[in-house]
Structures are given as structure tokens and as C-alpha cells.
Design a protein around this motif. Structure first.
Motif, short mmCIF file in Angstrom:
data_model
loop_
_atom_site.label_atom_id
_atom_site.label_comp_id
_atom_site.label_asym_id
_atom_site.label_seq_id
_atom_site.Cartn_x
_atom_site.Cartn_y
_atom_site.Cartn_z
N ASN A 19 -14.50 -6.27 -13.17
CA ASN A 19 -15.57 -6.17 -14.15
C ASN A 19 -15.07 -6.47 -15.56
OD1 ASN A 19 -17.55 -5.44 -12.28
ND2 ASN A 19 -16.97 -3.29 -12.37
N GLU A 20 -13.86 -6.02 -15.86
CA GLU A 20 -13.29 -6.30 -17.18
C GLU A 20 -13.14 -7.79 -17.40
OE1 GLU A 20 -8.97 -6.01 -18.07
OE2 GLU A 20 -9.59 -4.30 -19.30
N GLN A 21 -12.67 -8.51 -16.38
CA GLN A 21 -12.49 -9.94 -16.51
C GLN A 21 -13.83 -10.66 -16.69
OE1 GLN A 21 -9.41 -11.52 -16.67
NE2 GLN A 21 -10.71 -13.18 -17.38
N GLU A 22 -14.85 -10.22 -15.95
CA GLU A 22 -16.17 -10.82 -16.10
C GLU A 22 -16.71 -10.59 -17.52
OE1 GLU A 22 -18.86 -9.44 -13.15
OE2 GLU A 22 -18.30 -11.01 -11.72
N LEU A 23 -16.61 -9.35 -18.01
CA LEU A 23 -17.10 -9.05 -19.35
C LEU A 23 -16.30 -9.80 -20.41
CD1 LEU A 23 -17.67 -5.21 -18.94
CD2 LEU A 23 -19.42 -6.98 -19.11
N SER A 28 0.83 -1.21 0.00
CA SER A 28 0.00 0.00 0.00
C SER A 28 0.86 1.26 0.00
CB SER A 28 -0.93 -0.01 1.22
OG SER A 28 -1.79 -1.13 1.20
N CYS A 29 1.95 1.23 0.74
CA CYS A 29 2.83 2.40 0.82
C CYS A 29 3.47 2.72 -0.53
CB CYS A 29 3.91 2.19 1.87
SG CYS A 29 3.31 2.23 3.57
N PHE A 30 3.88 1.70 -1.25
CA PHE A 30 4.57 1.90 -2.52
C PHE A 30 3.62 1.92 -3.72
CE2 PHE A 30 8.01 0.32 0.15
CZ PHE A 30 9.01 1.24 -0.15
N SER A 31 2.32 1.82 -3.47
CA SER A 31 1.35 1.87 -4.56
C SER A 31 1.28 3.29 -5.13
CB SER A 31 -0.03 1.44 -4.06
OG SER A 31 -1.00 1.63 -5.07
N PRO A 32 1.27 3.44 -6.45
CA PRO A 32 1.14 4.77 -7.05
C PRO A 32 -0.28 5.32 -6.98
CG PRO A 32 1.22 3.10 -8.76
CD PRO A 32 1.44 2.38 -7.46
N LEU A 33 -1.23 4.49 -6.53
CA LEU A 33 -2.64 4.88 -6.50
C LEU A 33 -3.06 5.26 -5.10
CD1 LEU A 33 -4.14 2.04 -8.74
CD2 LEU A 33 -3.23 4.25 -9.47
N SER A 34 -4.01 6.17 -5.02
CA SER A 34 -4.62 6.50 -3.73
C SER A 34 -5.59 5.38 -3.35
CB SER A 34 -5.36 7.83 -3.82
OG SER A 34 -6.44 7.75 -4.74
N PHE A 35 -6.14 5.47 -2.13
CA PHE A 35 -7.00 4.41 -1.63
C PHE A 35 -8.23 4.23 -2.51
CE2 PHE A 35 -10.56 3.09 1.14
CZ PHE A 35 -10.10 1.83 1.49
N LEU A 36 -8.93 5.34 -2.81
CA LEU A 36 -10.14 5.23 -3.62
C LEU A 36 -9.81 4.87 -5.06
CD1 LEU A 36 -12.21 8.27 -2.30
CD2 LEU A 36 -12.48 5.85 -1.75
N HIS A 37 -8.68 5.40 -5.56
CA HIS A 37 -8.28 5.05 -6.92
C HIS A 37 -7.95 3.56 -7.02
CE1 HIS A 37 -5.85 6.40 -10.71
NE2 HIS A 37 -6.85 5.59 -10.99
N PHE A 38 -7.33 3.00 -5.98
CA PHE A 38 -7.02 1.57 -5.96
C PHE A 38 -8.30 0.74 -5.94
CE2 PHE A 38 -6.17 -2.39 -3.68
CZ PHE A 38 -5.10 -2.89 -4.42
N ARG A 39 -9.29 1.18 -5.16
CA ARG A 39 -10.57 0.48 -5.14
C ARG A 39 -11.23 0.50 -6.51
NH1 ARG A 39 -14.40 2.30 -0.38
NH2 ARG A 39 -15.69 0.76 -1.49
N TYR A 40 -11.14 1.67 -7.19
CA TYR A 40 -11.71 1.76 -8.54
C TYR A 40 -10.98 0.83 -9.50
CZ TYR A 40 -12.73 3.56 -13.17
OH TYR A 40 -13.09 3.65 -14.49
N TRP A 41 -9.65 0.80 -9.41
CA TRP A 41 -8.86 -0.07 -10.29
C TRP A 41 -9.21 -1.54 -10.05
CZ3 TRP A 41 -4.65 -3.31 -8.55
CH2 TRP A 41 -4.00 -3.96 -9.59
N SER A 42 -9.34 -1.95 -8.79
CA SER A 42 -9.71 -3.32 -8.48
C SER A 42 -11.08 -3.67 -9.05
CB SER A 42 -9.71 -3.55 -6.96
OG SER A 42 -8.43 -3.31 -6.42
N SER A 43 -12.03 -2.71 -8.92
CA SER A 43 -13.36 -2.94 -9.46
C SER A 43 -13.33 -3.02 -10.98
CB SER A 43 -14.29 -1.81 -9.02
OG SER A 43 -15.58 -1.96 -9.58
N TYR A 44 -12.52 -2.17 -11.61
CA TYR A 44 -12.41 -2.19 -13.07
C TYR A 44 -11.86 -3.52 -13.56
CZ TYR A 44 -10.58 -1.43 -17.72
OH TYR A 44 -10.29 -1.57 -19.05
N VAL A 45 -10.77 -3.98 -12.94
CA VAL A 45 -10.15 -5.24 -13.36
C VAL A 45 -11.13 -6.40 -13.19
CG1 VAL A 45 -8.32 -6.89 -12.83
CG2 VAL A 45 -7.81 -4.45 -12.90
#
Length: 322
Positions: free
Chosen positions: A229-233, A210-227
Motif C-alpha cells: 500500500n505504501e508503494q501504491e500511495l 520464514s524460520c529466521f523471520s523476526p515477524l510472526s505469520f500475521l505480522h508478516f502479512r501486515y508488513w507485506s500489505s503495508y509495503v
């Protein structure tokens, strides 16, 4: 709300699903260990055999669970599949970035694969039976003090029999109990230390990631959700695309689309055509960019549409279509 109308607040995040999956794996491993110990474990109580037997029951199942954990993880096969392809070099221009990504994925795969074997080791150590069997003959000799004239080999033989209470002489019962308590103490301490080390390591790993992640907390949640949903689609599109593509080849062979309600005629394949699509098949490369996926696929791309057809609403008289 998501695209199908389900509130996002009621959707389980991928991380929570991973936690649930790991918990289920741990529970199944604990249950399996208990059954395994009850039905199969029986210490030989013999010098030279106790250590091998105990370590085999302690380590071999853990190793098998580790291999199974790697094998059941889709990321493992995604990482290794097609790595020898000549097109692989064209898709990985940045070698350093690719190595970092591979290391990250390997750590993630290993972390998930270690859930079952670490659970096995921790539970078996806390139980203590395997450790007692393996280490009984190596306990300090002062636990056997009934007869100081006993040779070292005889003393080791007697200590090796301590896990089997029926083999221990009555005058050594107290010494046996002390040895068993000592070994169980060592085994259970090792088990709890293993659990503590794993928990701390997992927590620190998540913190560092988490410390070395380039994403903020909410941005990381969005990225996880995107990945997710993308895999499901993508899975849905893959299933539909492959079904439609295969349907074209099946229609060419049989003359109609499976599931059609108004089938007016069907195609009668010839003996040569049945032979062409039968047998074992593997990927066949047709050019630099494409493969034939099956014998039917290969036949459909090579053969022209001709053969014998039969009207479904008439008498069974086969006609030949030029």
C-alpha cells in the motif's frame, strides 16, 4: 475493509501475484521454446559442430532470459541506482546490516530472474532434441558394431550424423534408434532432476526465510500489505507531485495552466526562450541538494516572468508585460 471499501479477503496478496507472474513467465517460455525449436533448430550433424550448436541453443537463450529477468526487475535498478552518490555513505551507517540486506535482495532478484531460464533448460532437456544433437558423437563406440575395422574418426563421424535420419545408412538404423533413445533418456532424466532440485530449493528457501523471520505469520502479512500500500500511495503522490511541479514551469513559459477552461491570455515565448528549452538535456546539479530535471525547469528557475502576452478574447495584438 480497506480505505476504498474493498474487502481485504478479495485482495490478492503480493506473494500470490508473484506466483501468478512466475507461472505466466513459465508458460510464455515454454511456448517460445516450442516455436523456437520448430522454426530455427536444425542440427548440423557434423563432427565438432554438433556440441557447439546444441549447447548454444541450450545455454544462450537461457542466459539471455536470465539477463532480461534481472533487467525487468525494478529491485535491480533500485539496488544499483545512485550507489556512487556521495550521499550514499550518509544513509548507510551500518555496513554489516547493509551487506546482509543487499545479499537478501540479490537472492530475491535472482530467484525471480531464474524462472524463465530454468524453465527453458527444463523444457529443452525434457524435449531432448538439443541434447541429442550435442552429445551424439560422444556416445560409447559399442553402439556402432557393423564394421569393427572402422577407424575412431570415421566412427565419430557416423555417430555425429545420427540426429539426421536421412544421413544414416539403412544397416545402421537400429543402432541409431538405440543411440537416440539413450540420449533422450539421459536428457529427460536431467530435465526432471533439474525441476526437482529447483522445486526443493525454492521450498527450503521459503522455509528458512520464514524460520529466521523476526515477524510472526500475521505480522508478516501486515508488513507485506503495508509495503504494498505504501508503494501504491507513493507512486500516486509521485505522479501528482511531479505533475504539479511541472505545471508551474509550463505555466511560466506559456502563461496558462494546461486544462484550464477560462484562459484569458497566453504568453508568447521569444526565440531566445525557445532556444533555451530546446535540445538535449540531462540532470543539472544546482546545489548540494537539488537538480534541474530539464531545460524548461532550468529556464523557469532562472528567468523572471516577463515577455509578450496575448488576450484570447481580443484581436491578436501582442502586448508586452514589463
Amino acid at each position: 475493509m480497506n480505505r476504498i471499501g474493498i474487502p481485504n479477503s478479495v485482495q490478492l496478496t503480493e506473494s500470490f501475484l508473484v506466483v501468478i507472474a512466475n507461472a505466466i513467465i513459465a508458460i510464455l517460455t515454454i511456448g517460445g521454446q516450442q516455436l523456437f525449436s520448430f522454426f530455427t533448430f536444425s542440427c548440423p550433424c557434423h563432427v565438432g559442430q554438433n556440441l557447439i550448436y546444441g549447447l548454444a541453443f541450450l545455454g544462450v537463450p537461457a542466459l539471455i532470459l536470465l539477463v532480461v529477468g534481472y533487467a525487468l526487475n525494478n529491485q535491480t535498478w533500485r539496488l544499483v541506482t545512485g550507489k556512487s552518490s556521495p550521499f550514499q555513505d550518509d544513509t548507510t551507517p551500518n555496513r554489516l546490516l547493509q551487506c546482509k540486506l543487499i545479499c537478501f535482495v540479490l537472492c530475491s532478484i535472482t530467484g525471480r530472474a531464474l524462472v524463465a531460464p530454468v524453465t527453458w533448460l527444463a523444457v529443452t532437456l525434457i524435449n531432448g532434441s538439443y541434447y541429442v544433437c550435442a552429445m551424439s558423437e560422444y556416445v560409447s563406440v559399442h553402439y556402432y558394431g557393423a564394421n569393427p575395422n572402422v577407424t575412431d574418426s570415421e566412427r565419430q563421424r557416423i555417430l555425429a550424423e545420427f540426429p539426421c535420419s536421412q544421413l544414416v545408412p539403412p544397416e545402421l538404423t537400429r543402432a541409431r534408434d538405440e543411440v537416440i533413445l539413450l540420449l533422450r533418456y539421459q536428457s529427460q532424466v536431467a530435465g526432471w532432476l533439474l525441476i526437482a532440485v529447483v522445486v526443493i530449493t525454492v521450498f527450503l528457501s521459503y522455509c528458512l526465510a520464514s524460520c529466521f523471520s523476526p515477524l510472526s505469520f500475521l505480522h508478516f502479512r501486515y508488513w507485506s500489505s503495508y509495503v504494498h500500500n505504501e508503494q501504491e500511495l507513493f507512486d500516486e503522490a509521485t505522479d501528482q507531485h511531479s505533475r504539479l511541479y511541472a505545471m508551474q514551469h509550463v505555466r511560466k513559459f506559456f502563461g496558462f495552466v494546461p486544462g484550464s477552461e477560462n484562459v484569458k491570455e497566453i504568453r508568447i515565448p521569444s526565440l531566445r526562450e525557445w532556444q533555451a528549452i530546446s535540445g538535449l538535456a540531462f540532470l543539472k546539479r544546482v546545489d548540494e541538494e537539488h537538480y534541474d530535471y530539464s531545460l524548461l525547469h532550468d529556464w523557469a528557475l532562472k528567468e523572471t516572468v516577463n515577455g509578450k502576452y496575448l488576450k484570447t478574447d481580443e484581436d491578436p495584438v501582442i502586448r508586452t508585460q514589463p
